[in-house]
Scaffold this motif. Structure first.
Motif, PDB file in Angstrom:
ATOM      1  N   UNK A  26       0.810  -0.790  -0.716  1.00 39.30           N
ATOM      2  CA  UNK A  26      -0.322  -0.314  -0.270  1.00 39.30           C
ATOM      3  C   UNK A  26       0.806   1.514  -0.109  1.00 39.30           C
ATOM      4  N   UNK A  27       2.101   1.289   0.835  1.00 41.98           N
ATOM      5  CA  UNK A  27       3.025   2.688   0.425  1.00 41.98           C
ATOM      6  C   UNK A  27       3.890   2.830  -0.665  1.00 41.98           C
ATOM      7  N   UNK A  82      -0.380  18.010  -6.063  1.00 41.52           N
ATOM      8  CA  UNK A  82      -0.580  17.758  -4.706  1.00 41.52           C
ATOM      9  C   UNK A  82       0.157  16.646  -4.086  1.00 41.52           C
ATOM     10  N   UNK A  83      -1.022  15.435  -3.355  1.00 38.19           N
ATOM     11  CA  UNK A  83      -0.729  13.951  -2.750  1.00 38.19           C
ATOM     12  C   UNK A  83      -1.590  13.383  -2.691  1.00 38.19           C
ATOM     13  N   UNK A  84      -1.412  12.260  -2.134  1.00 38.33           N
ATOM     14  CA  UNK A  84      -1.942  11.650  -1.928  1.00 38.33           C
ATOM     15  C   UNK A  84      -1.871  10.284  -0.443  1.00 38.33           C
ATOM     16  N   UNK A  85      -2.637  10.446   0.388  1.00 40.41           N
ATOM     17  CA  UNK A  85      -2.515   9.237   1.540  1.00 40.41           C
ATOM     18  C   UNK A  85      -3.315   8.253   2.172  1.00 40.41           C
ATOM     19  N   UNK A  86      -2.769   6.804   1.880  1.00 39.38           N
ATOM     20  CA  UNK A  86      -3.647   6.452   1.977  1.00 39.38           C
ATOM     21  C   UNK A  86      -4.027   5.652   3.071  1.00 39.38           C
ATOM     22  N   UNK A  87      -5.031   4.992   3.526  1.00 37.77           N
ATOM     23  CA  UNK A  87      -5.172   4.299   5.028  1.00 37.77           C
ATOM     24  C   UNK A  87      -5.981   3.315   5.569  1.00 37.77           C
ATOM     25  N   UNK A  88      -5.052   2.406   5.898  1.00 42.60           N
ATOM     26  CA  UNK A  88      -6.044   0.542   5.430  1.00 42.60           C
ATOM     27  C   UNK A  88      -7.492   0.897   7.348  1.00 42.60           C
ATOM     28  N   UNK A 132      -9.976  16.401  -0.707  1.00 42.78           N
ATOM     29  CA  UNK A 132     -10.934  15.820  -0.351  1.00 42.78           C
ATOM     30  C   UNK A 132     -10.254  14.073  -0.557  1.00 42.78           C
ATOM     31  N   UNK A 133     -11.865  13.401   0.902  1.00 42.12           N
ATOM     32  CA  UNK A 133     -11.490  12.392   0.987  1.00 42.12           C
ATOM     33  C   UNK A 133     -12.499  11.578   0.472  1.00 42.12           C
ATOM     34  N   UNK A 134     -11.361  10.073  -0.075  1.00 40.69           N
ATOM     35  CA  UNK A 134     -12.646   9.268  -0.703  1.00 40.69           C
ATOM     36  C   UNK A 134     -13.211   7.664   0.480  1.00 40.69           C
ATOM     37  N   UNK A 135     -13.423   7.124  -0.454  1.00 42.97           N
ATOM     38  CA  UNK A 135     -13.416   5.323   0.316  1.00 42.97           C
ATOM     39  C   UNK A 135     -13.659   4.231  -0.384  1.00 42.97           C
ATOM     40  N   UNK A 136     -13.059   3.235  -0.432  1.00 41.50           N
ATOM     41  CA  UNK A 136     -12.743   1.736  -1.094  1.00 41.50           C
ATOM     42  C   UNK A 136     -13.078   1.022  -0.569  1.00 41.50           C
ATOM     43  N   UNK A 137     -14.123   0.664  -1.676  1.00 45.47           N
ATOM     44  CA  UNK A 137     -14.696  -0.531  -0.408  1.00 45.47           C
ATOM     45  C   UNK A 137     -15.750  -1.577  -1.639  1.00 45.47           C
TER      46      UNK A 137
END
Lengths: 157, 157, 157, 157
Positions: free
Chosen positions: B68-69, B85-91, B151-156
């Motif tokens: 993921x990193x 910009x950039x992105x942060x992915x958090x499980x 902005x925030x999104x979710x993956x599910x």
């Protein structure tokens, strides 16, 4: 040695061409154009770009201009401020020639999209000439004149 | 005296907000958005932007990522290289949280256009997760989290 | 009609030349150069720029490179990422030719300051070749090759 | 949800701070500052920057200004056109307060170099006030007021 501006190596050409369209929007514009061309015809896209150009000009009105030279300067001020090149207006016998130099929209896209992209400039000039009182004169669809995003249009009845 | 980054005067806020979206495309994008919103509904625009985002991601594939990193780093490389910009992915327990920081598309437009503009990021992330083998997981429509284009999104499922 | 990249109008030349050096620093650099040239000789300035170039290269180390082609790619990556053009390395009989394309430092300044400004590139290449193990080889002072900020150097004993 | 401009995540702070100083010159300026600080004292550097600022202002003269508000607008026009932020002039009892917002020179450098870098703004404002007929009034060395490159100066006898 006397370097001249027109002696352009392949690498310089590539670099300058790249620089013309800001790195922030190159990828977005290419993806947008790819989507556009799948959904709309060239004529529809030219008309869409024409309306976008009109809106751009309406949002950047020039103020009163007494002479053609004033008009050229005010238009160039708008373009320069956005790193969109410049314009030369030349009065000819039966028409006015509008030469736009170095529009990043034209260089940021694939060659196949240059034709309909010209609609943006056509619409912007049409709106500015309308606002300047050019009445029934029409800006004809333009054509590209070099690979640096330059294009020429004519204003006539 | 100890200046801190979060103490923002009104002028600094305005300047930074302005800088985020390149001066070359601000006017063009606003004119384009005005034309879009007259012709299409919010849902249609979000879908259009989704497809443009998918095309952008397809043109900027990430290569194989083991973790993921890695994925977060490769995505951020693409965004950074374009000043996006950039992105942060958090499980998280049942989903993956995708937080995009500082997208110029969101700050370059009027607030009323932010909602459908998010479709671009949603489409880009969907395509990248598809390519990474995320199979049936879907990126849900996101929501803005600050006025700097984050902005925030979710993956599910 | 078949537009070619080398057909450059005067306006296009001026615009492209202008774009090469970011609008944010053009005025600052010109004021700095004017102050420098009043205080220091050309030789002193070239040496100052050489040391600045060395520091730049030290802050942007290239990592291990197995081939000349690797080295060229890594150097070009650094330059491209900063919109500083690119480099071509060509092995010749007794020396290595280093051709830098489109350095904004050279186009952002008055022509009279190009000569000592070349010291920056000379210093950067020297440091990178030192770090690559080029041992006793020296980068000779270069010379401009076009008016787009290109210059050529040679590396030899 | 109501996003506010002042809610800044760490990533947004880093991105905005990065954007402030153009990517083309960040590395060059940091290398230059490192060289400067090894060769000259803080006082010498502030004086050097002061002279560079004077030269910058001389190359960007403001034209006649009837009011303080005119002066503020003309100065801000120069700064804005170069993406150098803006200025607010406030008449106080015994002095004029000059507040510069978001100078990229201050954010592009390490914190330790901010103090002498302020000399550039001090010199520019001094020259502009001299040209505006402020006679014997002096711009005092300023101090930073936030981490976004803002700083305040005062003009007094």
């Amino acid at each position: 040695m006397s370097p001249t501006h027109d002696a352009l190596s392949g690498e310089a050409t590539q670099h300058l061409s790249h620089l013309q369209c800001s790195r922030q929007w190159r990828g977005f514009l290419q993806a947008l154009a790819a989507e556009f061309t799948q959904a709309l015809s060239n004529d529809e896209l030219r008309e869409l770009m024409f309306r976008v150009g009109e809106r751009f000009a309406s949002a950047h009105l020039l103020g009163p201009c007494a002479t053609l030279s004033d008009l050229q300067q005010r238009m160039t001020d708008v373009w320069c401020n956005a790193d969109w090149g410049s314009v030369t207006l030349v009065q000819q016998k039966e028409q006015l020639s509008i030469v736009h130099h170095c529009a990043p929209l034209l260089t940021g896209m694939d060659k196949s999209n240059v034709d309909w992209s010209l609609g943006f400039l056509q619409g912007a000039y049409q709106k500015w000439f309308d606002a300047a009182g050019a009445g029934s004169l029409r800006v004809a669809p333009g054509e590209p004149t070099d690979a640096w995003g330059s294009a020429s249009f004519s204003l006539s009845r």
